[in-house]
Scaffold this motif. Sequence first.
Motif, PDB file in Angstrom:
ATOM      1  N   LEU A 338       0.844  -1.189   0.000  1.00 50.91           N
ATOM      2  CA  LEU A 338       0.000   0.000   0.000  1.00 50.91           C
ATOM      3  C   LEU A 338       0.876   1.235   0.000  1.00 50.91           C
ATOM      4  O   LEU A 338       2.040   1.200   0.437  1.00 50.91           O
ATOM      5  CB  LEU A 338      -0.926  -0.002   1.223  1.00 50.91           C
ATOM      6  N   GLN A 339       0.307   2.365  -0.486  1.00 48.44           N
ATOM      7  CA  GLN A 339       1.066   3.610  -0.572  1.00 48.44           C
ATOM      8  C   GLN A 339       0.220   4.761  -0.047  1.00 48.44           C
ATOM      9  O   GLN A 339      -0.943   4.918  -0.432  1.00 48.44           O
ATOM     10  CB  GLN A 339       1.489   3.894  -2.018  1.00 48.44           C
ATOM     11  N   ALA A 340       0.805   5.569   0.832  1.00 44.51           N
ATOM     12  CA  ALA A 340       0.141   6.761   1.358  1.00 44.51           C
ATOM     13  C   ALA A 340       0.579   7.983   0.557  1.00 44.51           C
ATOM     14  O   ALA A 340       1.461   7.912  -0.314  1.00 44.51           O
ATOM     15  CB  ALA A 340       0.458   6.926   2.834  1.00 44.51           C
ATOM     16  N   ASP A 341      -0.045   9.133   0.863  1.00 48.55           N
ATOM     17  CA  ASP A 341       0.259  10.357   0.123  1.00 48.55           C
ATOM     18  C   ASP A 341       1.475  11.076   0.678  1.00 48.55           C
ATOM     19  O   ASP A 341       2.021  11.963   0.007  1.00 48.55           O
ATOM     20  CB  ASP A 341      -0.954  11.303   0.152  1.00 48.55           C
ATOM     21  N   SER A 342       1.900  10.762   1.884  1.00 46.47           N
ATOM     22  CA  SER A 342       3.038  11.448   2.484  1.00 46.47           C
ATOM     23  C   SER A 342       3.665  10.537   3.537  1.00 46.47           C
ATOM     24  O   SER A 342       3.081   9.512   3.918  1.00 46.47           O
ATOM     25  CB  SER A 342       2.615  12.780   3.117  1.00 46.47           C
ATOM     26  N   GLU A 343       4.855  10.928   3.997  1.00 46.01           N
ATOM     27  CA  GLU A 343       5.529  10.146   5.021  1.00 46.01           C
ATOM     28  C   GLU A 343       4.751  10.168   6.332  1.00 46.01           C
ATOM     29  O   GLU A 343       4.669   9.174   7.050  1.00 46.01           O
ATOM     30  CB  GLU A 343       6.952  10.681   5.234  1.00 46.01           C
ATOM     31  N   GLY A 344       4.155  11.328   6.635  1.00 46.93           N
ATOM     32  CA  GLY A 344       3.367  11.428   7.857  1.00 46.93           C
ATOM     33  C   GLY A 344       2.162  10.503   7.834  1.00 46.93           C
ATOM     34  O   GLY A 344       1.838   9.853   8.826  1.00 46.93           O
ATOM     35  N   LEU A 345       1.489  10.434   6.679  1.00 51.54           N
ATOM     36  CA  LEU A 345       0.332   9.545   6.565  1.00 51.54           C
ATOM     37  C   LEU A 345       0.756   8.076   6.621  1.00 51.54           C
ATOM     38  O   LEU A 345       0.050   7.234   7.174  1.00 51.54           O
ATOM     39  CB  LEU A 345      -0.410   9.825   5.263  1.00 51.54           C
ATOM     40  N   ARG A 346       1.904   7.759   6.042  1.00 48.27           N
ATOM     41  CA  ARG A 346       2.375   6.373   6.120  1.00 48.27           C
ATOM     42  C   ARG A 346       2.627   5.971   7.575  1.00 48.27           C
ATOM     43  O   ARG A 346       2.218   4.891   8.015  1.00 48.27           O
ATOM     44  CB  ARG A 346       3.651   6.195   5.296  1.00 48.27           C
ATOM     45  N   GLN A 347       3.298   6.830   8.325  1.00 50.37           N
ATOM     46  CA  GLN A 347       3.547   6.513   9.726  1.00 50.37           C
ATOM     47  C   GLN A 347       2.248   6.415  10.517  1.00 50.37           C
ATOM     48  O   GLN A 347       2.110   5.584  11.424  1.00 50.37           O
ATOM     49  CB  GLN A 347       4.474   7.571  10.339  1.00 50.37           C
ATOM     50  N   ALA A 348       1.270   7.259  10.156  1.00 55.36           N
ATOM     51  CA  ALA A 348      -0.022   7.200  10.845  1.00 55.36           C
ATOM     52  C   ALA A 348      -0.723   5.873  10.591  1.00 55.36           C
ATOM     53  O   ALA A 348      -1.299   5.264  11.497  1.00 55.36           O
ATOM     54  CB  ALA A 348      -0.905   8.363  10.407  1.00 55.36           C
ATOM     55  N   TRP A 349      -0.683   5.406   9.350  1.00 55.04           N
ATOM     56  CA  TRP A 349      -1.317   4.124   9.031  1.00 55.04           C
ATOM     57  C   TRP A 349      -0.600   2.960   9.713  1.00 55.04           C
ATOM     58  O   TRP A 349      -1.243   2.034  10.219  1.00 55.04           O
ATOM     59  CB  TRP A 349      -1.346   3.920   7.513  1.00 55.04           C
ATOM     60  N   ILE A 350       0.729   2.978   9.686  1.00 60.82           N
ATOM     61  CA  ILE A 350       1.463   1.895  10.349  1.00 60.82           C
ATOM     62  C   ILE A 350       1.144   1.857  11.837  1.00 60.82           C
ATOM     63  O   ILE A 350       0.897   0.806  12.432  1.00 60.82           O
ATOM     64  CB  ILE A 350       2.980   2.068  10.104  1.00 60.82           C
ATOM     65  N   THR A 351       1.125   3.049  12.453  1.00 66.70           N
ATOM     66  CA  THR A 351       0.799   3.123  13.881  1.00 66.70           C
ATOM     67  C   THR A 351      -0.623   2.657  14.151  1.00 66.70           C
ATOM     68  O   THR A 351      -0.888   1.943  15.126  1.00 66.70           O
ATOM     69  CB  THR A 351       0.995   4.555  14.384  1.00 66.70           C
ATOM     70  N   ALA A 352      -1.561   3.043  13.261  1.00 63.58           N
ATOM     71  CA  ALA A 352      -2.957   2.660  13.462  1.00 63.58           C
ATOM     72  C   ALA A 352      -3.150   1.153  13.321  1.00 63.58           C
ATOM     73  O   ALA A 352      -3.895   0.536  14.085  1.00 63.58           O
ATOM     74  CB  ALA A 352      -3.845   3.407  12.468  1.00 63.58           C
ATOM     75  N   VAL A 353      -2.503   0.544  12.340  1.00 61.57           N
ATOM     76  CA  VAL A 353      -2.630  -0.907  12.166  1.00 61.57           C
ATOM     77  C   VAL A 353      -2.031  -1.642  13.367  1.00 61.57           C
ATOM     78  O   VAL A 353      -2.610  -2.599  13.894  1.00 61.57           O
ATOM     79  CB  VAL A 353      -1.967  -1.354  10.850  1.00 61.57           C
ATOM     80  N   GLN A 354      -0.855  -1.172  13.805  1.00 60.73           N
ATOM     81  CA  GLN A 354      -0.258  -1.789  14.989  1.00 60.73           C
ATOM     82  C   GLN A 354      -1.152  -1.612  16.212  1.00 60.73           C
ATOM     83  O   GLN A 354      -1.306  -2.524  17.032  1.00 60.73           O
ATOM     84  CB  GLN A 354       1.124  -1.187  15.253  1.00 60.73           C
ATOM     85  N   GLY A 355      -1.756  -0.433  16.333  1.00 68.38           N
ATOM     86  CA  GLY A 355      -2.659  -0.200  17.453  1.00 68.38           C
ATOM     87  C   GLY A 355      -3.888  -1.079  17.390  1.00 68.38           C
ATOM     88  O   GLY A 355      -4.366  -1.582  18.407  1.00 68.38           O
ATOM     89  N   SER A 356      -4.427  -1.303  16.190  1.00 66.07           N
ATOM     90  CA  SER A 356      -5.598  -2.166  16.055  1.00 66.07           C
ATOM     91  C   SER A 356      -5.262  -3.609  16.373  1.00 66.07           C
ATOM     92  O   SER A 356      -6.087  -4.349  16.916  1.00 66.07           O
ATOM     93  CB  SER A 356      -6.158  -2.048  14.630  1.00 66.07           C
ATOM     94  N   ILE A 357      -4.045  -4.036  16.020  1.00 61.92           N
ATOM     95  CA  ILE A 357      -3.615  -5.388  16.380  1.00 61.92           C
ATOM     96  C   ILE A 357      -3.597  -5.534  17.900  1.00 61.92           C
ATOM     97  O   ILE A 357      -4.058  -6.532  18.463  1.00 61.92           O
ATOM     98  CB  ILE A 357      -2.226  -5.683  15.778  1.00 61.92           C
ATOM     99  N   ASP A 358      -3.066  -4.509  18.561  1.00 60.79           N
ATOM    100  CA  ASP A 358      -3.018  -4.548  20.020  1.00 60.79           C
ATOM    101  C   ASP A 358      -4.424  -4.528  20.620  1.00 60.79           C
ATOM    102  O   ASP A 358      -4.726  -5.259  21.552  1.00 60.79           O
ATOM    103  CB  ASP A 358      -2.195  -3.360  20.526  1.00 60.79           C
TER     104      ASP A 358
END
Length: 731
Positions: A338-358
Amino acid sequence: MDSLVDFEECIKDSPRFRRSLGESESEVTELENRLDKLVKLCNRMVEAGQAYNEANQLFLGGVVEFSQYHRKDSTVTTCLTHFTQGLQEMIHFHMMLFDQAQRSVTQQLQTLLTHSIPQLRESRKEFSRITEDLEQAAAKSAQASRHKAQDAEKASHLLLATRKCFQHIALDYSLQLNQFKMQQKVDILNSIFSYFHAQYTFFHQGYDLLKDLDPAMKKMAIQLAQLSTDCTEKRKQLEHAHLLVQQRDTSEDSVVTLSPLNGVTIQGYLFKRSKRKIKNWNRRWFSIQNNQLVYMKSHKEEPIILVDDLRLCAVKALDTIERRFCFEVVSVQMSCALQADSEGLRQAWITAVQGSIDLAYRQKTEPTHTLAVSSQPSPQTPPLRQDQDPHRPAIMGLVQQGAGNQQCCDCSQAEPRWASINLGITLCIECSGIHRSLGVHLSKVRSLTLDSWEPEQLKLVCGLGNDAINQIFEACCEEGMSKVTASSSRQEKESWIKAKYVEKRFVKKIASPHSDASLSGAQTGHSAGGLGLQLYQASREGDLVTMATALAQGAGVNWTNPEEEGRTPLINAACGGSLVACEFLLQNGANVNHRDHRGQGALHTATYWGHTGQVCLFLKRGANQYAVDERGKDPLSIAMETAHADIVTLLRMARMNEEMRDSEGFFGPMGDDETFQDIFRDFTHMASNDPEKLSRRQFEREKEKRDESEGSEIEGGAGKAESGGKVGGGR
């Protein structure tokens, strides 16, 4: 270092010896007074504790009687029932504590007062008597006249004999005194340590017990202040969300991050790489709902599930391809870039997916809210239809369905609430305490109401049961020793359990043509080898009863079969594919990292045969996934060689887990180990209850469905772009 009586000075009967002897005797006298006081205080404590238990029992009876007043209110009745059950078990824990205190402190210290010190007194009397005799003999020898040679010689002989007798008695008394001074330290410290260990066990059991009451206490607290609490919490959430939206930057790189502990997920536009045409990237609306990662092609279509369970996936940044701001979601069935529009959005998605796993493990039942991370307009995401999880019966009720499990295996007490995992039996609270004292190498006790159970452990207890184990361990009960009952004393139960499981007195002996007690070493080895072979063969077939019989009769759990390249029963069980047989051997001390003559262990074997559940179990039990065989192949290489895609993905996720331990961020060190342990636990749960879900054919069918849904994706969209890197979804 304590000053001891010097034996050389004892022979001389010097003033230094007398002074040292007097000091030691004074110390013994002082020790006797202090021990007597300590024993009396301990007896008073035990009496007060017994009185406290009696008063507590009366109060508990009053609570039970009072609960009848609210018999029409099921909620209050349920809470009071939980409390009374917990208090009743706590009273049993107190009784066990005071019994241990009386045995460890009173009885052990009383032995010093009634046995060791009186022996010293008798030796002291004998020493005093011989001392007086020596003085009299010395005086008589000194008074003998030189003119009476016969009388003088007789007095000299008497003095010599008395002095030798004195030396022997003085040396024995000095040795006894020195030994007592050294041994009393060990006895006293051992007594206090035993009492301290009893206190440790009491508080540990109490902590486990009170955890069971925590849901009932929370439920009652919510009922008492439900309206005001809900109103206050919802008002704060609305004000917080309003403030976030009001202050959010409307630029392209705006990123909204919220703590995953609040249950907030994420949604927005991402580019998704096509499976069939890897150079095509299509813009889709993604969101995380109900622990699933879903996307929509347009607002007119139903959402498509990309990852159906976030507990079985991992996410990481993807920097090996040409496109920027990419990340990869890896699950058991697939891998997607998957690809986000910016580095900030990519980090937000990675953090959100990790948070949802938790959150999938910690807050499975709490409601979640969605929040857009892009300032652009978003289509309305319709709710997904979720199938309700099948009702899972209580562990206690499920275990008691086994043959004989409705009663305690040892004393036949009804409604047992404890179990021994490695023995596969149910126990009452008093027998469970005795089993705990045997040590975990003999019995691993766990509560049916307070502890969490893994599926393979639950199937193990249900697969064996009290009837099967009693047929093994009570096959040859000796005459004159009848089985204990629920009304038997604790001492009788303890003697019975030790004779049954420690001494194995009632296990059927192996028939042997040699009746002579002095068997040769070859015959003894042949007998042990026969039991080991019996355990080895039964482990491949998953015959738990035969395996338990072989272990009870003396088979070695790590016995190696010389005819099959040194394989152990655990490696053979990994070949057969019985998850419960593997768990039984591991619970009884099997070495998960033992390797045969070819360098292959249980993890290598389970990987070769494609047993995903066993691979998860061995990884949870500490198997070394980097060990290589004689060909230089580790389990991951074997999985790739045998084309077991699910195991390849699982082993890669396990290695990714170790790599993620060094990552930073909120979900780095905290979510790492626990998340992957939960993944392995879910794999073994599926292997126990739904093994078809782990089959590769099932994964291929689901993959074909997703590929068909993506077949209509063509070039020309917003996601059409070139990629110069290697395909990231080839896992």
